[in-house]
Design a protein around this motif. Structure first.
Motif, mmCIF file in Angstrom:
data_model
loop_
_atom_site.group_PDB
_atom_site.id
_atom_site.type_symbol
_atom_site.label_atom_id
_atom_site.label_comp_id
_atom_site.label_asym_id
_atom_site.label_seq_id
_atom_site.Cartn_x
_atom_site.Cartn_y
_atom_site.Cartn_z
ATOM 1 N N HIS A 1 -5.756 4.516 5.145
ATOM 2 C CA HIS A 1 -5.958 4.327 4.755
ATOM 3 C C HIS A 1 -7.168 5.180 3.675
ATOM 4 C CE1 HIS A 1 -10.132 2.083 3.264
ATOM 5 N NE2 HIS A 1 -9.806 0.670 3.839
ATOM 6 N N GLU B 1 -11.463 -3.029 7.053
ATOM 7 C CA GLU B 1 -12.436 -3.027 6.006
ATOM 8 C C GLU B 1 -14.142 -3.162 6.786
ATOM 9 O OE1 GLU B 1 -13.874 -1.501 3.207
ATOM 10 O OE2 GLU B 1 -11.252 -1.321 3.456
ATOM 11 N N LEU C 1 1.028 -1.045 0.648
ATOM 12 C CA LEU C 1 0.271 -0.328 0.110
ATOM 13 C C LEU C 1 1.113 1.285 -0.255
ATOM 14 C CD1 LEU C 1 -3.013 -1.324 2.046
ATOM 15 C CD2 LEU C 1 -3.005 -0.563 -0.565
ATOM 16 N N TRP D 1 -7.202 -3.478 0.652
ATOM 17 C CA TRP D 1 -8.262 -3.533 1.952
ATOM 18 C C TRP D 1 -8.976 -4.088 1.656
ATOM 19 C CZ3 TRP D 1 -8.407 2.833 -0.883
ATOM 20 C CH2 TRP D 1 -7.268 3.025 -0.200
ATOM 21 N N ASN E 1 -14.589 0.539 7.964
ATOM 22 C CA ASN E 1 -14.999 0.836 6.926
ATOM 23 C C ASN E 1 -15.904 0.763 6.082
ATOM 24 O OD1 ASN E 1 -14.151 3.459 4.628
ATOM 25 N ND2 ASN E 1 -13.134 1.690 3.509
ATOM 26 N N TRP F 1 -7.287 -0.799 -3.458
ATOM 27 C CA TRP F 1 -9.085 -1.789 -3.088
ATOM 28 C C TRP F 1 -8.434 -2.783 -2.815
ATOM 29 C CZ3 TRP F 1 -12.897 0.123 -0.067
ATOM 30 C CH2 TRP F 1 -12.514 1.908 0.045
ATOM 31 N N SER G 1 -5.449 0.579 10.238
ATOM 32 C CA SER G 1 -4.873 1.797 9.163
ATOM 33 C C SER G 1 -4.944 2.538 9.208
ATOM 34 C CB SER G 1 -5.772 0.860 7.797
ATOM 35 O OG SER G 1 -5.375 0.790 6.574
#
Length: 188
Positions: free
Chosen positions: A135, A103, A33, A60, A106, A57, A132
Motif C-alpha cells: 500500500h 484502508e 495493484l 484501495w 490508512n 486509489w 496490505s
C-alpha cells in the motif's frame, strides 16, 4: 450535540460483535495493484503516473460491502471538510466493523497525521501495511509520520521503499538536496 455523538459512538460499540461477524473480506485486488505498480514504475510523465495512482486509489477504497463503503465514504467526506473528529469516529466504526480492511486504518492514520498525532498514525499505518504490504500511500504516510517524530533515518528508509513501488510520489522531493530526508554527507 456532543452528548448525541457520544451516545452514537456507544451504540456503535455495543453493535460491534454483530458487525465484526458480518463484514466480508475486502475484495482481493492484489493482482490488479501489482500490475498498476509495474505501470507506475514505467510511467514516463507525471500525468501518466497520476492516472495510474488514481486507479490504485479506486482499488484501495473499494470497501468489503455497501455498509463499509458508506462508512468509508462518509469519513473521507468529513475529513475533506476538516471535520476530523467526525472522520475519526467514522473510521473507528469502519475498523470495528471490518478489522481486516487496510484502508480503514490508512484513513484513520491520515486523520491522526492531520492532528499531528504521529505516533497514533504510525500504529494505524503499521496495521494497514500488515494487511496490505504494498500500500504505497500507507508507506508514504508512514514516512511522513516518522519525519513528524524526527525519526529521520527510518523515515528516509520507508520513503525509499515507497519510491521503489511508485517513483512518482510527490514526497520524493524530500530526498532531494536540501530536502528534509536528504542523505547527509552526499551530493545529490
Amino acid at each position: 450535540m456532543r452528548q448525541i455523538t457520544h451516545i452514537t459512538a456507544a451504540l456503535v460499540l455495543i453493535a460491534t460483535p454483530v458487525w465484526a461477524d458480518i463484514c466480508p473480506q475486502a475484495p482481493d485486488h492484489s493482482e490488479n495493484l501489482a500490475a498498476l505498480i509495474t505501470d507506475i514504475q514505467t510511467a514516463e510523465t507525471e500525468r501518466e503516473a497520476r492516472i495510474v495512482s488514481n486507479k490504485m486509489w479506486s482499488y484501495w477504497a473499494d470497501a468489503p460491502n455497501e455498509q463499509a463503503q458508506a462508512i468509508l465514504d462518509r469519513g473521507m467526506s468529513k475529513r475533506a471538510a476538516w471535520d476530523l473528529l467526525g472522520a475519526r469516529e467514522d473510521f473507528d466504526a469502519l475498523i470495528t466493523y471490518c478489522p481486516n480492511y487496510a484502508e480503514g486504518y490508512n484513513q484513520r492514520a491520515f486523520v491522526h497525521f492531520l492532528n499531528h498525532n504521529f505516533q497514533a498514525a504510525l500504529v494505524d499505518l503499521d496495521q494497514a501495511l500488515a494487511l496490505s504490504p504494498d500500500h504505497v500511500a500507507a508507506l508514504s504516510g508512514r514516512a511522513l509520520s516518522l519525519l513528524g517524530l524526527s525519526r529521520i533515518d527510518e523515515a528516509r528508509e520507508t520513503l525509499q521503499t515507497a519510491l521503489e513501488l511508485n517513483p512518482w510520489l510527490p514526497e520524493r522531493g524530500l530526498l532531494d538536496a536540501g530536502g528534509a530526508l536528504a542523505p547527509k554527507g552526499k551530493d545529490i
